[in-house]
Design a protein around this motif. Structure first.
Motif, PDB file in Angstrom:
ATOM      1  N   SER A   1     -48.613  34.109  28.209  1.00  0.00           N
ATOM      2  CA  SER A   1     -47.587  34.964  28.810  1.00  0.00           C
ATOM      3  C   SER A   1     -47.317  34.669  30.283  1.00  0.00           C
ATOM      4  CB  SER A   1     -47.968  36.438  28.637  1.00  0.00           C
ATOM      5  OG  SER A   1     -47.821  36.828  27.293  1.00  0.00           O
ATOM      6  N   PRO A   2     -48.334  34.373  31.112  1.00  0.00           N
ATOM      7  CA  PRO A   2     -48.027  34.075  32.513  1.00  0.00           C
ATOM      8  C   PRO A   2     -47.164  32.829  32.700  1.00  0.00           C
ATOM      9  CG  PRO A   2     -50.350  34.629  32.237  1.00  0.00           C
ATOM     10  CD  PRO A   2     -49.786  34.450  30.869  1.00  0.00           C
ATOM     11  N   HIS A   3     -47.032  32.012  31.637  1.00  0.00           N
ATOM     12  CA  HIS A   3     -46.283  30.754  31.741  1.00  0.00           C
ATOM     13  C   HIS A   3     -44.973  30.794  30.969  1.00  0.00           C
ATOM     14  CE1 HIS A   3     -49.904  28.715  33.409  1.00  0.00           C
ATOM     15  NE2 HIS A   3     -50.551  29.554  32.610  1.00  0.00           N
ATOM     16  N   LEU A   4     -44.574  31.964  30.466  1.00  0.00           N
ATOM     17  CA  LEU A   4     -43.392  32.041  29.605  1.00  0.00           C
ATOM     18  C   LEU A   4     -42.135  31.481  30.258  1.00  0.00           C
ATOM     19  CD1 LEU A   4     -43.573  35.454  27.698  1.00  0.00           C
ATOM     20  CD2 LEU A   4     -43.606  33.149  26.723  1.00  0.00           C
ATOM     21  N   ASP A   5     -41.987  31.679  31.546  1.00  0.00           N
ATOM     22  CA  ASP A   5     -40.764  31.244  32.225  1.00  0.00           C
ATOM     23  C   ASP A   5     -40.632  29.727  32.270  1.00  0.00           C
ATOM     24  OD1 ASP A   5     -40.063  33.847  32.651  1.00  0.00           O
ATOM     25  OD2 ASP A   5     -40.768  33.920  34.728  1.00  0.00           O
ATOM     26  N   THR A   6     -41.749  29.009  32.129  1.00  0.00           N
ATOM     27  CA  THR A   6     -41.685  27.547  32.235  1.00  0.00           C
ATOM     28  C   THR A   6     -41.940  26.838  30.908  1.00  0.00           C
ATOM     29  OG1 THR A   6     -44.040  27.351  32.825  1.00  0.00           O
ATOM     30  CG2 THR A   6     -42.460  27.626  34.632  1.00  0.00           C
ATOM     31  N   LEU A   7     -42.356  27.575  29.861  1.00  0.00           N
ATOM     32  CA  LEU A   7     -42.664  26.923  28.591  1.00  0.00           C
ATOM     33  C   LEU A   7     -41.401  26.399  27.918  1.00  0.00           C
ATOM     34  CD1 LEU A   7     -45.344  29.260  26.937  1.00  0.00           C
ATOM     35  CD2 LEU A   7     -45.701  27.046  28.051  1.00  0.00           C
ATOM     36  N   ALA A   8     -41.447  25.127  27.518  1.00  0.00           N
ATOM     37  CA  ALA A   8     -40.348  24.548  26.751  1.00  0.00           C
ATOM     38  C   ALA A   8     -40.453  24.929  25.286  1.00  0.00           C
ATOM     39  CB  ALA A   8     -40.351  23.026  26.888  1.00  0.00           C
ATOM     40  N   ALA A   9     -41.678  25.152  24.799  1.00  0.00           N
ATOM     41  CA  ALA A   9     -41.897  25.483  23.388  1.00  0.00           C
ATOM     42  C   ALA A   9     -43.329  25.945  23.210  1.00  0.00           C
ATOM     43  CB  ALA A   9     -41.620  24.275  22.494  1.00  0.00           C
ATOM     44  N   VAL A  10     -43.581  26.566  22.062  1.00  0.00           N
ATOM     45  CA  VAL A  10     -44.937  26.909  21.637  1.00  0.00           C
ATOM     46  C   VAL A  10     -45.143  26.298  20.254  1.00  0.00           C
ATOM     47  CG1 VAL A  10     -46.551  28.751  21.030  1.00  0.00           C
ATOM     48  CG2 VAL A  10     -44.961  29.059  22.942  1.00  0.00           C
TER      49      VAL A  10
END
Length: 214
Positions: A149-158
């Motif tokens: 969650s702390p990285h949601l703004d930068t994640l391209a995908a999961v």
């Protein structure tokens, strides 16, 4: 390593760093080729009729030529990817920048194996086992949310992996909605989620899948 494809042809997986070499080898084996592309794939049609379809990892690919250099640059990009691995009783979550693991947590919860006993004891054991499984999946979801969650703004995908049924057990959890909204292929078929297994996942999710028809 190649494997047969349904409907004909075969699949190969190539590391992004080896793409240029693989494409040069395709030309050496089959002659000059013409490249076309769209947001999901780049298609090479060689002089002898052989075809290679390079599937775009983490699409879309920016449209237009030059298709090869654009595809290779896209495949080699150091994007941020979240990884969630779940098997019954074990889980791992991590965030990668390129192939580098920048945040992670691995855990496990006891889920007893099946028993051959019957009668009332069997029913009581089954209830206990179901409760343990529910608690394990809750722990997996809590860990995934805490790490990613702390990285949601930068994640391209999961990307998810482990056991499909275990991953599907997390889908109704509302806290996981934002992570499943970023879900992307491939599904990672891996053994028990341990740190060493998590660290090896870039080899799988960064690989370029190529369908060869020759």
């Amino acid at each position: 390593m190649a494997r047969e494809a349904k409907g004909g042809g075969r699949w190969v997986e190539v590391a992004p760093e080896r793409l240029h070499r693989w494409i040069d080898g395709f030309a050496d084996r089959h002659g000059p080729f013409e490249a076309t592309g769209d947001p999901l794939r780049v298609r090479l049609v060689a002089a002898d009729g052989a075809v290679a379809e390079l599937r775009v990892p983490f699409p879309p690919l920016e449209s237009g030529p030059p298709y090869i250099s654009r595809f290779v640059a896209h495949a080699r990009a150091d994007r941020d990817i979240g990884v969630v691995l779940v098997r019954q009783g074990g889980y791992a979550a991590g965030v990668f920048h390129g192939a580098d693991l920048v945040a992670s947590k691995v855990g496990s919860r006891l889920v007893q194996g099946r028993t051959a006993a019957g009668g009332w004891s069997q029913q009581r054991f089954a209830r206990r086992r179901r409760n343990q499984a529910v608690q394990a999946f809750e722990s997996a979801a809590e860990t995934a949310v805490r790490v990613l969650s702390p990285h949601l703004d930068t994640l391209a995908a999961v990307v998810f992996g482990g056991d499909r049924r275990a991953v599907d057990a997390l889908r109704p959890d509302k806290s996981m909605a934002a992570l499943f909204a970023l879900e992307s292929e491939p599904f990672l078929v891996v053994p028990d989620p341990r740190l060493v297994v998590l660290k090896d996942t870039p080899r799988l999710f960064r690989a370029v899948r190529i369908l060869i028809l020759d």
